[in-house]
Design a protein around this motif. Structure first.
Motif, short mmCIF file in Angstrom:
data_model
loop_
_atom_site.label_atom_id
_atom_site.label_comp_id
_atom_site.label_asym_id
_atom_site.label_seq_id
_atom_site.Cartn_x
_atom_site.Cartn_y
_atom_site.Cartn_z
N GLN A 23 35.18 39.14 42.71
CA GLN A 23 35.80 39.97 41.94
C GLN A 23 34.40 41.32 41.25
O GLN A 23 35.41 42.17 41.50
CB GLN A 23 35.39 38.92 40.62
N THR A 24 33.14 40.84 41.63
CA THR A 24 33.05 42.26 41.39
C THR A 24 32.54 43.01 43.07
O THR A 24 32.34 44.73 42.06
CB THR A 24 31.00 41.71 41.59
N ARG B 233 30.70 40.27 37.86
CA ARG B 233 31.72 39.12 37.03
C ARG B 233 30.88 38.14 37.09
O ARG B 233 30.15 37.50 38.51
CB ARG B 233 32.90 39.11 38.05
N THR C 278 31.36 36.94 32.33
CA THR C 278 32.33 36.01 33.17
C THR C 278 33.97 36.69 32.24
O THR C 278 34.01 37.78 31.89
CB THR C 278 32.63 35.02 31.79
N ASP C 279 34.88 35.65 33.04
CA ASP C 279 36.30 36.83 33.35
C ASP C 279 36.67 36.46 31.50
O ASP C 279 37.69 36.91 31.23
CB ASP C 279 36.58 35.69 34.30
N ASN D 160 35.49 45.69 41.66
CA ASN D 160 34.72 46.02 40.48
C ASN D 160 34.01 46.98 41.08
O ASN D 160 34.17 48.53 40.52
CB ASN D 160 33.88 45.36 39.31
N ASP E 14 30.60 45.25 32.96
CA ASP E 14 32.32 45.47 33.46
C ASP E 14 32.16 45.48 35.04
O ASP E 14 33.52 45.42 35.54
CB ASP E 14 32.48 46.67 32.85
N ASN F 183 34.62 37.58 29.59
CA ASN F 183 33.69 38.94 28.20
C ASN F 183 32.98 38.34 28.15
O ASN F 183 32.36 38.74 27.26
CB ASN F 183 35.50 39.65 27.68
#
Ligand code: ASP
Ligand code: MG
Length: 420
Positions: free
Chosen positions: A164-165, A150, A192-193, A168, A147, A195
Motif C-alpha cells: 500500500q505504501t 500505511r 493505519t488504514d 501511495n 497519507d 487514519n
C-alpha cells in the motif's frame, strides 16, 4: 533522486535550520526527498505529555504541551516573514487536534495515545522548515507522510505495509516531482488504514528515509548528523576515535547489534535489498566526506569499540546438578522471547547458564522470578560490556587492563568482555 534525512539535532534551532537550507543549496541539480525529525528533544517532551495525560494529570499535560507549542511558534517567528501567518495557522490546527485529545479521558491503550500525540513533533518541525525553505527560494512541497506510509496498528512500533505504501508513493509522491525538485516530509510516523497515527519506534526516522530510498529507487540516502561520520568508537570516551570513510552494510549491522548507536538498525535492510548506498554526513561541515556504507567488503578497518554500560548478568544454576542441556537452553530462550528481552551475551558451562542483559529493573525482576521456577538464580549488576570488532591481542589487553573480566567471548572477528 536523493533522500536526505535531518535528525533532531540538525533542526534543533533557528541557526541549524538555516544551515539545512545551505546544505540543500549545495545540491541544486538533484530531486530530493527531505525527511525530517522532530526538533531537538521534542519527542521526549511529548512523551511526558502523553504520560501525564494517561495518568489522569490533565492540567499538567496541557501545561507541558503549552511549552512545546511556544517553542515551535518562537522558532517560526524567528525564521518566517511572508509565510508567518499561514504557517502559524497550520501549526494551530495541529495544536488543536492534540488539545482535543488531551481533554478526553483515556479509554484506549497507552500506546495508542502515545502515537496520536507524539507524532506531532515531526509535523511541527517539517511544517516550519518547508515554509522557511520556500521563503528562501528553495521551492518545495510539504506532504503528510501519514497519507503515504500505511502501517499496521502495532502502535509505537508499527510495521509498514509495503504494498500500500508503494502504491501511495507512486500515486501521491512521484507526481510531485514533475513540478517540484524537493518534497519535504516527516520521519518516524505513519498511519493505519483507519487514519490513526502510528510511530515506527524511537529514532525511526532513519528507517523512514531508507524506506523512501527503497521505494523511490533513490541513488543514495544521506543521513545528516552532528558528527563527522561513523567513528570506530565514541569520541567522548576514546579521544583517539577516527572516522571510517567506508563500511559494508554487514559491518554496520554488526556494530548496531553490539550496541553502537549510529544508525537505527532497521535502516540497513531496505537499502541493502536495492544496493542503495547510505551516506552519513556532517551538517556542521558538509565539505567533510563522511562515511559511505555499501556492499563492498572493506579491508583493514581499524578496531571498532562499542561499550554498553549498565549491564546485568544472570547466573542460572541447574537445581539438581544436571548438565545444562537443550531443555534448559530452550526454556531460557522461551522466557526471553516471552518477556521481549534481547540478551547481549549468553554463555553456558556444565551446570550454569549466564545471560547478560541491559539492566532494566522491571524486566530483570520478571525474568529472574520466571527463571527461578527452574534454576537457582543470582543477579550481578553494575557491569559493562565491551565489544571489539577487528581486535588485536594488544588492543584487547590495553582496553581491559586493570579491570576485572567477568566473562569473555571470542570469535575470529569479535571479542567481548563483560567487565566489573
Ligand atoms: N523524533 C523521533 C525520536 O526522537 C524519531 C527520530 O528522531 O528518528 O525518536
Ligand atoms: Mg532523533
Amino acid at each position: 533522486m536523493k533522500i536526505f534525512k535531518f535528525g533532531g539535532a540538525s533542526v534543533n534551532n533557528v541557526d541549524r535550520i538555516r544551515q539545512l537550507a545551505d546544505i540543500l543549496r549545495l545540491y541544486p541539480d538533484d530531486k530530493k526527498m527531505v525527511v525530517i525529525s522532530a526538533m531537538g528533544k521534542t519527542t521526549n517532551a511529548l512523551e511526558k505529555v502523553v504520560k501525564a495525560f494517561f495518568d489522569g494529570r490533565k492540567e499538567e499535560a496541557l501545561q507541558l504541551f503549552e511549552h512545546i507549542k511556544k517553542q515551535h511558534l518562537n522558532t517560526a517567528k524567528y525564521l518566517l516573514v511572508t509565510s508567518a501567518n499561514a504557517t502559524d495557522a497550520r501549526l494551530l490546527d495541529f495544536f488543536t487536534e492534540v488539545e482535543w485529545a488531551l481533554h478526553d479521558k483515556p479509554v484506549k491503550d497507552f500506546d495508542y495515545y502515545y502515537d496520536q500525540i507524539v507524532c506531532v513533533g515531526e509535523l511541527f518541525s517539517s511544517t516550519i522548515i518547508s515554509a522557511y525553505l520556500n521563503e528562501q527560494g528553495i521551492n518545495n512541497i510539504w506532504t503528510d507522510v501519514r497519507d503515504i506510509f500505511r502501517t499496521d496498528d502495532h502502535f509505537r512500533n508499527a510495521g509498514i505495509d509495503r504494498e500500500q505504501t508503494e502504491k501511495n508513493i507512486r500515486d501521491k509522491v512521484v507526481p510531485f516531482f514533475d513540478e517540484y525538485d524537493i518534497v519535504v516530509t516527516q520521519g518516524f510516523i505513519g498511519a493505519t488504514d483507519e487514519n490513526e497515527s502510528t510511530t515506527l519506534g524511537r529514532e525511526g526516522s532513519d528507517y523512514s528515509a531508507a524506506v523512501f530510498g527503497n521505494l523511490l529507487g533513490a541513488e543514495d540516502v544521506t543521513i545528516w548528523k552532528d558528527v563527522a561520520g561513523i567513528m570506530n568508537a565514541d569520541p567522548k570516551i576514546f579521544p583517539a576515535a577516527v572516522v571510517m570513510p567506508e563500511l559494508s552494510y554487514d559491518e554496520l549491522i554488526e556494530m548496531a547489534y553490539y550496541g553502537a548507536q549510529v544508525i537505527h538498525p532497521k535502516t540497513i535492510k531496505p537499502l541493502e535489498n536495492k544496493n542503495i548506498p547510505l551516506v552519513v554526513k556532517c551538517f556542521i561541515d558538509p565539505a567533510l566526506p563522511g562515511t559511505v556504507i555499501h556492499h563492498k567488503t572493506i579491508k583493514n578497518l581499524p578496531p571498532v569499540f562499542v561499550i554498553k554500560q549498565n549491564q546485568a548478568l544472570l547466573h542460572l544454576h541447574s537445581r539438581d546438578f544436571s548438565f545444562i542441556g537443550e531443555h534448559a537452553v530452550s526454556r531460557l530462550y522461551h522466557l526471553l522471547a516471552q518477556k521481549n528481552i534481547t540478551p547481549n551475551l549468553i554463555q553456558t558451562d556444565a551446570v550454569t547458564l549466564m545471560v547478560c542483559i541491559d539492566d532494566m529493573e522491571d524486566e530483570i525482576g520478571q525474568l529472574a522470578a520466571a527463571a527461578s521456577e527452574i534454576f537457582d538464580v543470582q543477579v550481578e549488576k553494575g557491569l559493562s560490556l565491551l565489544t571489539i570488532r577487528h581486535y588485536t591481542e594488544e588492543t584487547a589487553a590495553e582496553m581491559t587492563a586493570g579491570k576485572y573480566i567477568v566473562l569473555k567471548q571470542q570469535s575470529p572477528h569479535t571479542v567481548q568482555f563483560l567487565l566489573r
